[in-house]
Design an enzyme around this catalytic site. Structure first.
Site, PDB file in Angstrom:
ATOM      1  N   GLU A  25      37.877  32.058  32.551  1.00  0.00           N
ATOM      2  CA  GLU A  25      37.354  30.695  32.535  1.00  0.00           C
ATOM      3  C   GLU A  25      37.915  29.942  31.333  1.00  0.00           C
ATOM      4  O   GLU A  25      38.393  30.540  30.363  1.00  0.00           O
ATOM      5  CB  GLU A  25      35.816  30.750  32.482  1.00  0.00           C
ATOM      6  CG  GLU A  25      35.094  29.409  32.389  1.00  0.00           C
ATOM      7  CD  GLU A  25      35.404  28.473  33.536  1.00  0.00           C
ATOM      8  OE1 GLU A  25      36.550  27.988  33.614  1.00  0.00           O
ATOM      9  OE2 GLU A  25      34.484  28.183  34.336  1.00  0.00           O
ATOM     10  N   ARG A  31      31.602  38.866  35.606  1.00  0.00           N
ATOM     11  CA  ARG A  31      31.117  38.099  36.752  1.00  0.00           C
ATOM     12  C   ARG A  31      32.211  37.920  37.813  1.00  0.00           C
ATOM     13  O   ARG A  31      31.915  37.895  39.012  1.00  0.00           O
ATOM     14  CB  ARG A  31      30.551  36.750  36.306  1.00  0.00           C
ATOM     15  CG  ARG A  31      31.500  35.832  35.559  1.00  0.00           C
ATOM     16  CD  ARG A  31      30.691  34.705  34.913  1.00  0.00           C
ATOM     17  NE  ARG A  31      31.498  33.673  34.267  1.00  0.00           N
ATOM     18  CZ  ARG A  31      31.940  33.732  33.011  1.00  0.00           C
ATOM     19  NH1 ARG A  31      31.677  34.814  32.273  1.00  0.00           N
ATOM     20  NH2 ARG A  31      32.631  32.734  32.490  1.00  0.00           N
ATOM     21  N   HIS A  50      33.625  33.143  41.175  1.00  0.00           N
ATOM     22  CA  HIS A  50      32.548  34.130  41.072  1.00  0.00           C
ATOM     23  C   HIS A  50      31.213  33.546  41.542  1.00  0.00           C
ATOM     24  O   HIS A  50      30.975  32.338  41.494  1.00  0.00           O
ATOM     25  CB  HIS A  50      32.417  34.623  39.631  1.00  0.00           C
ATOM     26  CG  HIS A  50      32.002  33.559  38.654  1.00  0.00           C
ATOM     27  ND1 HIS A  50      30.702  33.141  38.509  1.00  0.00           N
ATOM     28  CD2 HIS A  50      32.726  32.844  37.776  1.00  0.00           C
ATOM     29  CE1 HIS A  50      30.635  32.204  37.586  1.00  0.00           C
ATOM     30  NE2 HIS A  50      31.849  31.992  37.123  1.00  0.00           N
ATOM     31  N   HIS A  91      37.408  31.785  38.138  1.00  0.00           N
ATOM     32  CA  HIS A  91      36.406  30.862  37.607  1.00  0.00           C
ATOM     33  C   HIS A  91      36.729  29.427  38.002  1.00  0.00           C
ATOM     34  O   HIS A  91      37.865  29.117  38.405  1.00  0.00           O
ATOM     35  CB  HIS A  91      36.352  30.997  36.088  1.00  0.00           C
ATOM     36  CG  HIS A  91      36.171  32.407  35.638  1.00  0.00           C
ATOM     37  ND1 HIS A  91      34.936  32.959  35.370  1.00  0.00           N
ATOM     38  CD2 HIS A  91      37.070  33.408  35.454  1.00  0.00           C
ATOM     39  CE1 HIS A  91      35.090  34.223  35.025  1.00  0.00           C
ATOM     40  NE2 HIS A  91      36.373  34.525  35.072  1.00  0.00           N
TER      41      HIS A  91
END
Length: 236
Positions: free
Chosen positions: A87, A60, A9, A179
């Site tokens: 993440e 995100r 991202h 991520h």
């Protein structure tokens, strides 16, 4: 031959504030949005057309994927979201400023928490501001209260094996927008990176990583589409 594009991202607000983000659902900054658009333009320039696109459940990553797909002229492609692409969960470090955390616990300890392969941060206390148990996106799931890169890989790998790898073996071209740590887990799987070396692999924000795979999903070529913002890749 199949093609996989990994896209971290774009810059998030907490990237900008130098805070441990993990599963907290923060949005992109204007710079992050610009990185996502640039990623899509690079994808279009490379002539890549996706058959399928995946993302974590976090905003995100979702917005990076959608902005990039729009810029690539592929905005109608459905985005498949799954929390197992999230993440790494930063446990008790979640929300803390990284510099302040280093001042409190010492640089060496924070480096161990951030960069070691299998040492997680302290667990997140239940019931606090960053307790995700009540989030409907995770209903019915056994959630971690902290993760190392190793345990991040432990949740990414079954999803990869069940959902993404079969699509690639069928010859599809696939985007995974996620991520830094969930993508490093995929890189470790594909390139066979040793435990003590994966910590040195950095994936820049908003720079598509193009990986060409053979029939057995072994990388035969890899490159970042924006060479000016590239990081070293594992040897083939």
């Amino acid at each position: 031959m199949s093609i996989l594009v990994l896209l971290r991202h774009g810059q998030s607000q907490w990237n900008l504030e130098n805070r441990f983000t993990g599963w907290v659902d923060v949005d992109l900054t204007p710079e992050g949005e610009a990185q996502a658009r640039s990623a899509g333009e690079q994808i279009a320039a490379a002539g890549i057309r996706f058959d399928r696109a995946y993302s974590s459940v976090l905003t995100r990553a979702n917005r990076t994927a959608q902005i990039a797909l729009d810029a690539a002229g592929q905005g109608s492609l459905p985005l498949i979201r799954d929390w197992r692409l999230n993440e790494r969960h930063y446990g008790g470090l979640t929300g803390l400023n990284k510099a302040e955390t280093a001042a409190l616990h010492g640089d060496d300890q924070v480096k161990v928490w951030r960069r070691s392969y299998d040492v997680p941060p302290p667990p997140l206390a239940p019931g606090g501001e960053y307790d995700f148990a009540a989030d409907s996106r995770y209903a019915g799931q056994a959630l971690p209260d902290t993760e190392s890169l190793k345990t991040t890989l432990d949740r990414v790998e079954p999803y990869w094996d069940a959902e993404i790898a079969p699509r690639l073996k069928a010859g599809e071209t696939v985007l995974v927008a996620a991520h830094g740590n969930s993508l490093r887990a995929i890189v470790k799987l594909l390139f066979g990176v040793a435990d003590d070396r994966i910590v040195d692999v950095e994936i820049p924000t908003g720079n598509p990583l193009l990986i060409e795979l053979d029939a057995n999903l072994k990388p035969v070529a890899s490159r970042y589409l924006d060479p000016a913002r590239a990081q070293p890749l594992p040897a083939l």
